[in-house]
Enzyme design. Structure first.
Site, PDB file in Angstrom:
ATOM      1  CB  THR A   1      -0.848  -0.025   1.224  1.00 30.29           C
ATOM      2  OG1 THR A   1      -1.735  -1.014   1.225  1.00 30.29           O
ATOM      3  CG2 THR A   1      -1.724   1.185   1.568  1.00 30.29           C
TER       4      THR A   1
ATOM      5  N   GLY B   1      -9.835  -2.792   2.612  1.00 25.82           N
ATOM      6  CA  GLY B   1      -9.273  -2.861   3.837  1.00 25.82           C
ATOM      7  C   GLY B   1      -9.341  -1.585   4.525  1.00 25.82           C
TER       8      GLY B   1
HETATM    9  N1  GLY Z   1      -3.499  -2.158   4.166  1.00 26.81           N
HETATM   10  C1  GLY Z   1      -3.849  -2.602   2.766  1.00 26.81           C
HETATM   11  C2  GLY Z   1      -5.105  -3.604   2.939  1.00 26.81           C
HETATM   12  O1  GLY Z   1      -5.288  -4.335   3.915  1.00 26.81           O
HETATM   13  O2  GLY Z   1      -5.879  -3.447   2.031  1.00 26.81           O
END
Ligand code: GLY
Length: 294
Positions: free
Chosen positions: A142, A172
């Site tokens: 990310t 998410g």
């Molecule tokens: N931190 C990114 C996700 O879990 O989609």
């Protein structure tokens, strides 16, 4: 905000990055599904999109949601309709490389055939535990960007394609204000990468900013948020590289933390010619706690 979005756009366009934008690993059906959010620390205005398909720059759509609607988040088909109305160009996000990785994982490499995981929810649920342990390096990526200008105005931007091979519609922390992204000029900003489900349960980005509001310094605020995660029972958490956060205080000091050892983040000030890499602090998850439920 312009700078934060410009930085995120570069990552969204990087086809070699399999955790963000074009080149992201698709969901279990082979569709690249994107989440993104922005927050303006001057006003606490925020915009987000989730489970968006077919647009190169979800971060720009998130900004448009913030600037031109009374809403904070648009999801899936509604976000795509919104993007179309605002003239965002549709794009193919599935690259040959990402498609090959998806085929290999879900079709066993066959050019056509049954998708074992999408055809069987039970099989998906059985397999997803292993994916959690296998995916983290290339497919849980990310991008977090926090920017502060010379007036002390802070903007934060987060974008991701989420878990590779995720169930369609899985969202998410990245587009959830308070979970994966939070900015408030008065105290600072924070953003997360890693296992979004944990950041959602612990409101991690907000909790970091909240600690700064409560008088804790930047490093302590990050550390408190990681310690909070130790109380989450999470049988799906991969044991080592689970959660990461970056943060900035209202003076522009920066720090970052991870549950994994030997990770880094990058920052740059106006008086620096090049960005500088700095180590993140590490607060490991307590193994006993994450293994408690199986
Ligand atoms: N931190 C990114 C996700 O879990 O989609």
């Amino acid at each position: 905000m312009d700078a934060a979005i410009a930085a995120v756009r570069c990552v969204e366009d990087n086809r070699d990055d399999h955790g963000v934008g074009t080149g992201g690993i698709p969901n279990v059906l082979g569709q690249v599904e994107l989440d993104a959010s922005v927050m303006d620390g001057r006003t606490l205005a925020a915009g987000a999109v989730c489970a968006v398909k077919g647009y190169r720059h979800p971060i720009e759509i998130a900004r448009k949601v913030m600037e031109s609607t009374p809403h904070v988040m648009l999801a899936g088909a509604g976000a795509e309709l919104f993007a179309e109305w605002h003239g965002f160009e549709p794009a193919e996000l599935l690259t040959p490389e990402a498609e090959a990785i998806w085929r290999e994982r879900t079709l066993g490499g066959a050019p056509t055939g049954s998708n074992l995981y999408a055809d069987s929810y039970q099989m998906y649920m059985a397999a997803v535990r292993d994916w959690v342990t296998l995916l983290h390096d290339r497919m849980l990526g990310t991008t977090n960007v926090i920017v502060r200008d010379q007036q002390g105005d802070i903007a934060s931007a987060v974008s991701t394609s989420g878990w590779g091979f995720k169930w369609p519609g899985r969202v998410g922390d990245s587009p959830i204000i308070g979970a994966g992204n939070y900015a408030d000029n008065r105290y600072g900003a924070a953003a997360c990468t890693g296992r979004g489900e944990m950041a959602m349960r612990a409101a991690t980005a907000y909790s970091i900013v909240r600690s700064m509001r409560d008088g804790f310094g930047l490093e302590d605020a990050l550390r408190r948020a990681m310690l909070d995660l130790q109380d989450l029972v999470d049988p799906f958490a991969e044991r080592v590289n689970v959660m990461n956060a970056v943060a900035m205080d209202r003076e522009g000091n920066v720090a970052a933390i991870s549950t994994a050892a030997d990770t880094a983040f990058v920052f740059q000030r106006l008086d620096m010619d090049e960005p500088e890499e700095r180590p993140r602090a590490c607060v490991p998850l307590k193994q006993a706690r994450s293994q408690q439920v199986s």
